[in-house]
Design an enzyme around this catalytic site. Structure first.
Site, PDB file in Angstrom:
ATOM      1  N   ASP A  97      13.818 -21.122  29.373  1.00 26.56           N
ATOM      2  CA  ASP A  97      13.474 -20.111  30.370  1.00 26.56           C
ATOM      3  C   ASP A  97      12.359 -20.672  31.245  1.00 26.56           C
ATOM      4  O   ASP A  97      11.802 -21.736  30.968  1.00 26.56           O
ATOM      5  CB  ASP A  97      13.068 -18.796  29.701  1.00 26.56           C
ATOM      6  CG  ASP A  97      11.849 -18.933  28.809  1.00 26.56           C
ATOM      7  OD1 ASP A  97      11.177 -19.977  28.873  1.00 26.56           O
ATOM      8  OD2 ASP A  97      11.570 -18.003  28.042  1.00 26.56           O
ATOM      9  N   GLY A  99       9.384 -19.416  31.931  1.00 29.61           N
ATOM     10  CA  GLY A  99       8.025 -18.993  31.625  1.00 29.61           C
ATOM     11  C   GLY A  99       7.612 -17.742  32.357  1.00 29.61           C
ATOM     12  O   GLY A  99       6.535 -17.191  32.104  1.00 29.61           O
ATOM     13  N   GLY A 100       8.472 -17.253  33.243  1.00 26.90           N
ATOM     14  CA  GLY A 100       8.116 -16.080  34.041  1.00 26.90           C
ATOM     15  C   GLY A 100       7.824 -14.856  33.202  1.00 26.90           C
ATOM     16  O   GLY A 100       6.812 -14.173  33.415  1.00 26.90           O
ATOM     17  N   PHE A 101       8.680 -14.567  32.222  1.00 23.37           N
ATOM     18  CA  PHE A 101       8.474 -13.370  31.402  1.00 23.37           C
ATOM     19  C   PHE A 101       7.169 -13.459  30.627  1.00 23.37           C
ATOM     20  O   PHE A 101       6.424 -12.485  30.532  1.00 23.37           O
ATOM     21  CB  PHE A 101       9.648 -13.182  30.441  1.00 23.37           C
ATOM     22  CG  PHE A 101       9.500 -11.980  29.548  1.00 23.37           C
ATOM     23  CD1 PHE A 101       9.758 -10.706  30.028  1.00 23.37           C
ATOM     24  CD2 PHE A 101       9.073 -12.118  28.240  1.00 23.37           C
ATOM     25  CE1 PHE A 101       9.596  -9.587  29.212  1.00 23.37           C
ATOM     26  CE2 PHE A 101       8.921 -11.020  27.414  1.00 23.37           C
ATOM     27  CZ  PHE A 101       9.177  -9.742  27.910  1.00 23.37           C
ATOM     28  N   ASP A 151      10.801 -16.229  38.021  1.00 22.55           N
ATOM     29  CA  ASP A 151      11.000 -14.885  38.557  1.00 22.55           C
ATOM     30  C   ASP A 151       9.821 -13.990  38.200  1.00 22.55           C
ATOM     31  O   ASP A 151       8.978 -14.356  37.386  1.00 22.55           O
ATOM     32  CB  ASP A 151      12.293 -14.274  38.002  1.00 22.55           C
ATOM     33  CG  ASP A 151      12.244 -14.084  36.491  1.00 22.55           C
ATOM     34  OD1 ASP A 151      11.675 -14.963  35.801  1.00 22.55           O
ATOM     35  OD2 ASP A 151      12.760 -13.074  35.993  1.00 22.55           O
ATOM     36  N   GLN A 192      16.951  -9.210  39.332  1.00 19.05           N
ATOM     37  CA  GLN A 192      15.970  -8.211  38.917  1.00 19.05           C
ATOM     38  C   GLN A 192      16.314  -6.872  39.572  1.00 19.05           C
ATOM     39  O   GLN A 192      17.352  -6.724  40.188  1.00 19.05           O
ATOM     40  CB  GLN A 192      14.557  -8.671  39.275  1.00 19.05           C
ATOM     41  CG  GLN A 192      14.038  -9.827  38.427  1.00 19.05           C
ATOM     42  CD  GLN A 192      13.770  -9.435  36.982  1.00 19.05           C
ATOM     43  OE1 GLN A 192      13.793  -8.259  36.609  1.00 19.05           O
ATOM     44  NE2 GLN A 192      13.519 -10.427  36.137  1.00 19.05           N
ATOM     45  N   ASP A 269      20.451 -14.032  24.283  1.00 21.67           N
ATOM     46  CA  ASP A 269      19.410 -14.586  23.412  1.00 21.67           C
ATOM     47  C   ASP A 269      18.503 -13.455  22.979  1.00 21.67           C
ATOM     48  O   ASP A 269      18.381 -12.443  23.682  1.00 21.67           O
ATOM     49  CB  ASP A 269      18.567 -15.645  24.144  1.00 21.67           C
ATOM     50  CG  ASP A 269      17.503 -14.991  25.021  1.00 21.67           C
ATOM     51  OD1 ASP A 269      16.338 -14.879  24.558  1.00 21.67           O
ATOM     52  OD2 ASP A 269      17.814 -14.554  26.144  1.00 21.67           O
ATOM     53  N   CYS A 307      29.309 -10.201   2.664  1.00 24.38           N
ATOM     54  CA  CYS A 307      28.926 -11.422   3.395  1.00 24.38           C
ATOM     55  C   CYS A 307      29.214 -12.651   2.550  1.00 24.38           C
ATOM     56  O   CYS A 307      28.925 -12.684   1.349  1.00 24.38           O
ATOM     57  CB  CYS A 307      27.437 -11.363   3.758  1.00 24.38           C
ATOM     58  SG  CYS A 307      26.847 -12.816   4.649  1.00 24.38           S
ATOM     59  N   CYS A 309      27.926 -15.718   3.334  1.00 23.92           N
ATOM     60  CA  CYS A 309      26.948 -16.757   3.646  1.00 23.92           C
ATOM     61  C   CYS A 309      26.377 -17.326   2.341  1.00 23.92           C
ATOM     62  O   CYS A 309      26.415 -16.664   1.294  1.00 23.92           O
ATOM     63  CB  CYS A 309      25.837 -16.226   4.544  1.00 23.92           C
ATOM     64  SG  CYS A 309      24.514 -15.320   3.694  1.00 23.92           S
ATOM     65  N   CYS A 312      23.867 -14.908   0.449  1.00 24.56           N
ATOM     66  CA  CYS A 312      24.472 -13.792  -0.289  1.00 24.56           C
ATOM     67  C   CYS A 312      25.318 -14.273  -1.462  1.00 24.56           C
ATOM     68  O   CYS A 312      25.485 -13.545  -2.451  1.00 24.56           O
ATOM     69  CB  CYS A 312      25.312 -12.933   0.655  1.00 24.56           C
ATOM     70  SG  CYS A 312      24.319 -11.989   1.835  1.00 24.56           S
ATOM     71  N   HIS A 338      20.393 -15.935   6.615  1.00 23.61           N
ATOM     72  CA  HIS A 338      21.396 -14.874   6.536  1.00 23.61           C
ATOM     73  C   HIS A 338      21.562 -14.165   7.879  1.00 23.61           C
ATOM     74  O   HIS A 338      22.696 -13.909   8.324  1.00 23.61           O
ATOM     75  CB  HIS A 338      21.013 -13.857   5.463  1.00 23.61           C
ATOM     76  CG  HIS A 338      21.810 -12.589   5.546  1.00 23.61           C
ATOM     77  ND1 HIS A 338      23.052 -12.442   4.963  1.00 23.61           N
ATOM     78  CD2 HIS A 338      21.565 -11.420   6.205  1.00 23.61           C
ATOM     79  CE1 HIS A 338      23.524 -11.239   5.240  1.00 23.61           C
ATOM     80  NE2 HIS A 338      22.648 -10.594   5.986  1.00 23.61           N
TER      81      HIS A 338
END
Length: 381
Positions: A97, A99-101, A151, A192, A269, A307, A309, A312, A338
């Site tokens: 990203d 870095g704006g946020f 942004d 935006q 994300d 599950c 995985c 589990c 998990h």
């Protein structure tokens, strides 16, 4: 002359009853099937996970944070190491990203001007300046496969006029980012406009008109009610170009992902799965469960019996609860593995449902079984 972006996007399937689609992102470090969830590796590390484990889970792309990597270890040092892929020993794709946020989250520690943002480091109080050009320069040095325009993310709530000013500044900065960009990295623009339809439409049309290979929807899930999130995503996404990947930034609740996928979003994300894991919360098809709850003290079966995985299959809920109570590092590692497995399977199931033309049925059945943590905890207390 700027090289052509090293990104190709092919749509491979459509859902007949929604705007959902499956696709393939072809990037320098391999192909990525969409819709895709990208784990967040803020400091160049997905918390509690090794790169080998991420590969074992078959993640093809992760997100890293420009602001944090700029502050430490510094983008020059990362470039000296051969770029971010080499530095963190991750040989698949990376999105950074801008870095704006993070900069705009520094309430009281930053000042916004027309041409720049000045801010203090949250680490040591030192002063720094980001311009659109600087954000692109840093991301060039990091060497990610996908990079983001700088942004201004308006807070929520925010007046229409405040939102308009932030949106128009975002547009001016996007143009400067495009002009400063001279590598084959894929630069995405960001839409935006907060919760205002007219501003979202203006922004979608402006950013869509730029020479960028992908577009993100920003400024979502910053405090709005779920209904507002769903509405603005459903309104904005169809306004974006059909043939370019669409990325919804920072949204990760399963029900929100399902709604956004149906609206035509391709990329997601969120820190949610890793942050929850560090706080003893694990995702299941029946919703989140809080391992600190007393009912797990003598639960010697898996956290999620459905599950498959490795966590589990091997470890009991009672044992993982014990690890959290004893503050053992292994607790966060097992819960994180998990949760990321849950998200990877969730996205794979979504893609399968789209290809089969039954996303609506999958969504209905999933949400009937899935229960928000708050509802579950209220019944267990």
């Amino acid at each position: 002359m700027r090289p052509a972006p090293a990104l190709r996007f092919e749509i491979t399937a459509y859902d007949p009853r929604s705007h959902a689609r499956c696709g393939v992102l072809r990037l320098p470090h391999g192909e990525v099937e969409t819709p895709v969830f990208m784990p967040v590796g803020t400091q160049g590390s997905v918390k509690a996970m090794t790169q080998e484990e991420l590969e074992r889970l078959d993640f093809r792309i992760i997100l890293c944070n420009t602001y944090h990597l700029y502050l430490r270890p510094g983008h020059e040092r990362v470039a000296q190491a051969g770029g971010l892929h080499q530095f963190i020993a991750w040989h698949r794709n990376i999105l950074t990203d801008s870095g704006g946020f993070q900069v705009f989250s520094l309430q009281g520690l930053r000042r916004v001007y027309e041409d720049r943002v000045e801010f203090q480091s949250h680490i040591d109080g030192s002063y720094h300046t980001f311009t659109p050009e600087r954000a692109i320069e840093i991301q060039h040095a990091l060497g990610a496969d996908i990079i983001m325009a700088f942004d201004e993310c308006p807070p929520y709530p925010c007046t229409w006029e405040q939102t308009r000013q932030a949106m128009e500044r975002t547009h001016r900065w996007a143009v400067r980012c495009v002009e400063a960009h001279d590598t084959a990295q894929a630069l995405f623009g960001i839409v935006q406009g907060s919760v205002y339809e007219d501003l979202r439409e203006q922004s979608a049309r402006f950013i869509s008109g730029l020479d960028v290979p992908g577009i993100a929807i920003g400024g979502v899930a910053v405090g709005e009610e779920k209904s507002e999130i769903h509405h603005i995503v459903a309104f904005t996404t169809p306004l974006l170009p059909e043939g370019k990947p669409r990325y919804l930034m920072g949204v990760g609740e399963p029900d929100d992902i399902l709604q956004a996928v149906a609206s035509g979003v391709d990329m997601f994300d969120c820190v949610l799965p890793t942050r929850l894991a560090r706080n003893a919360a694990m995702m299941t098809r029946r919703g989140r469960v809080n391992l600190r709850n007393a009912r797990f003290a003598e639960d010697f079966g898996p956290v999620d019996p459905a599950c498959d995985c490795p966590v589990c299959q091997r470890y009991s809920a009672a044992y993982i609860r014990h690890l959290f109570n004893a503050r053992e590092i292994l607790a966060a590692r097992l819960a994180t593995y998990h949760n990321l497995y849950f998200y990877q399977k969730f996205m794979r199931d979504i893609r399968q449902a789209i290809r089969a033309g039954n996303l609506e049925q999958f969504t209905r059945e999933f949400l009937q079984e899935y229960m928000p943590e708050e509802s579950r905890l209220s019944r267990e207390e």
